[in-house]
Enzyme design. Structure first.
Site, short mmCIF file in Angstrom:
data_model
loop_
_atom_site.label_atom_id
_atom_site.label_comp_id
_atom_site.label_asym_id
_atom_site.label_seq_id
_atom_site.Cartn_x
_atom_site.Cartn_y
_atom_site.Cartn_z
N LYS A 1 0.86 -1.18 0.00
CA LYS A 1 0.00 0.00 0.00
C LYS A 1 0.90 1.24 0.00
O LYS A 1 1.78 1.39 0.86
CB LYS A 1 -0.90 0.00 1.23
N ASN B 1 -4.67 22.60 -20.60
CA ASN B 1 -3.36 23.08 -20.15
C ASN B 1 -2.91 24.30 -20.94
O ASN B 1 -2.37 25.27 -20.38
CB ASN B 1 -2.32 21.96 -20.28
N SER C 1 -5.06 14.04 -27.08
CA SER C 1 -5.50 12.81 -27.74
C SER C 1 -6.98 12.90 -28.10
O SER C 1 -7.70 13.79 -27.64
CB SER C 1 -5.27 11.62 -26.81
N GLU D 1 7.24 11.62 -31.43
CA GLU D 1 6.05 11.81 -32.24
C GLU D 1 6.40 12.23 -33.66
O GLU D 1 5.76 11.81 -34.63
CB GLU D 1 5.15 12.88 -31.59
N LEU E 1 12.78 18.32 -27.97
CA LEU E 1 13.76 17.24 -27.87
C LEU E 1 14.12 16.90 -26.43
O LEU E 1 15.17 16.33 -26.18
CB LEU E 1 15.04 17.65 -28.62
N ASP F 1 2.57 21.37 -23.48
CA ASP F 1 1.41 22.25 -23.58
C ASP F 1 1.79 23.70 -23.28
O ASP F 1 1.29 24.62 -23.92
CB ASP F 1 0.32 21.78 -22.61
#
Length: 318
Positions: free
Chosen positions: A30, A46, A141, A192, A227, A258
């Site tokens: 836990k 954002n 997304s 990406e 980068l 963002d």
């Protein structure tokens, strides 16, 4: 006195961002956490938060549903960001960021989120048309159920209204938007960007050449590739700029891209040159990296880093 240009953002798959700290992240046990913080998240949210922090005019359009949708509305309102909600039947997702204080590592858990119907994503297009604005930022997304070319559709409709369009996404949604062309700015990360063009780019010269080629193709007027600790590259159809990463302590990566998009878009909207806007973006990204969890940089920190970054850009161009 001229009014500040309005930057409208779309977050198709927003999230309630829970950030906390734990002494150590271990399996089975836990894990007790401390310093919990809730923030409204998702790319466009954002971006809107940072635009507002930097003194710009913004409107966040979000798809939200369920009790968590009401929660993210409350958080956006508390942040002082004007919003327009597109109601969906699914529940808005909750993301979890845990800072392991013993190792300094950050763990980010991001669920896929709800599924939207055709009626809901078409309502999002209608909301964007009603919202208007001078610039439109399509960021983050896409939820399940939304077509992969949704950003391309939204961008085409925005351009027909006379808006300038920025896309910050990945995978199929980014590929479709780039294939349609006519964008003002895209900002992929290196990973990406490599996925977009279909090959690895380990060397600086390869990164710069690929970004330049994409800008010259007409896909986007400006191509910014972040980068990480190696800084960022910006290409127009005429030339390439490169900046190192800001010299700041790295505490977390959440929201840095963002912030980059927000500051660069705001600078461009206010009439800055591409290189000045690039320095603003790099400064905002660096100021966010220096914060842990989902915290965003403060305006004074971004302005201070911009004063450091702009001379570095001059030297890089020499």
């Amino acid at each position: 006195m001229a009014t500040d240009p309005l930057i409208t953002t779309l977050t198709a798959n927003p999230s309630v961002d829970l950030a906390c700290e734990a002494e150590a992240v271990r399996p089975v046990r836990k894990i007790r956490t401390t310093n919990e913080r809730f923030d409204p998240g998702g790319g466009g949210v954002n971006v809107a938060r940072v635009v507002r922090e930097l003194g710009g005019a913004t409107l966040a359009v979000v798809l939200a549903g369920g009790v968590t949708g009401r929660f993210i509305e409350e958080l956006i309102d508390a942040a002082g960001v004007p919003r327009r909600t597109v109601e969906i039947t699914g529940r808005t997702r909750i993301s979890h960021i845990v800072q392991d204080t013993s190792s300094g590592l950050e763990y980010r858990f991001v669920p896929e989120g709800p599924e939207v119907t055709e009626a809901e994503w078409r309502a999002a297009l209608a909301a964007l048309a009603e919202a208007g604005g001078d610039w439109l930022v399509l960021s983050g997304s896409l939820p399940r159920g939304m077509p992969e070319n949704f950003f391309a559709i939204a961008a085409a409709e925005a351009r027909a209204r006379g808006q300038r369009v920025v896309v910050d996404s990945s995978g199929a949604p980014l590929r479709a938007a780039v294939a349609a062309g006519g964008l003002d700015l895209i900002k992929p990360s290196l990973g990406e960007f490599e996925a977009l063009i279909g090959r690895k780019l380990p060397e600086s010269a390869e990164q710069e050449a690929a970004a330049l080629q994409l800008a010259q193709s007409g896909a986007a007027r400006l191509v910014a590739v972040t980068l990480g600790h190696r800084g960022a590259v910006l290409a127009s159809a005429a030339r390439v700029w490169r900046l190192p990463a800001p010299d700041v302590p790295v505490r977390g990566a959440a929201g840095a891209g963002d912030s980059f998009v927000a500051a660069m878009t705001l600078a461009l909207a206010r009439g800055a040159t591409a290189e000045d806007a690039f320095a603003w973006g790099s400064a905002a990204g660096g100021a966010t990296v220096a914060q842990s969890g989902t915290a965003h940089a403060q305006r004074a920190e971004v302005e201070a880093l911009f004063r450091q970054m702009r001379p570095l850009l001059n030297r890089a161009a020499a």
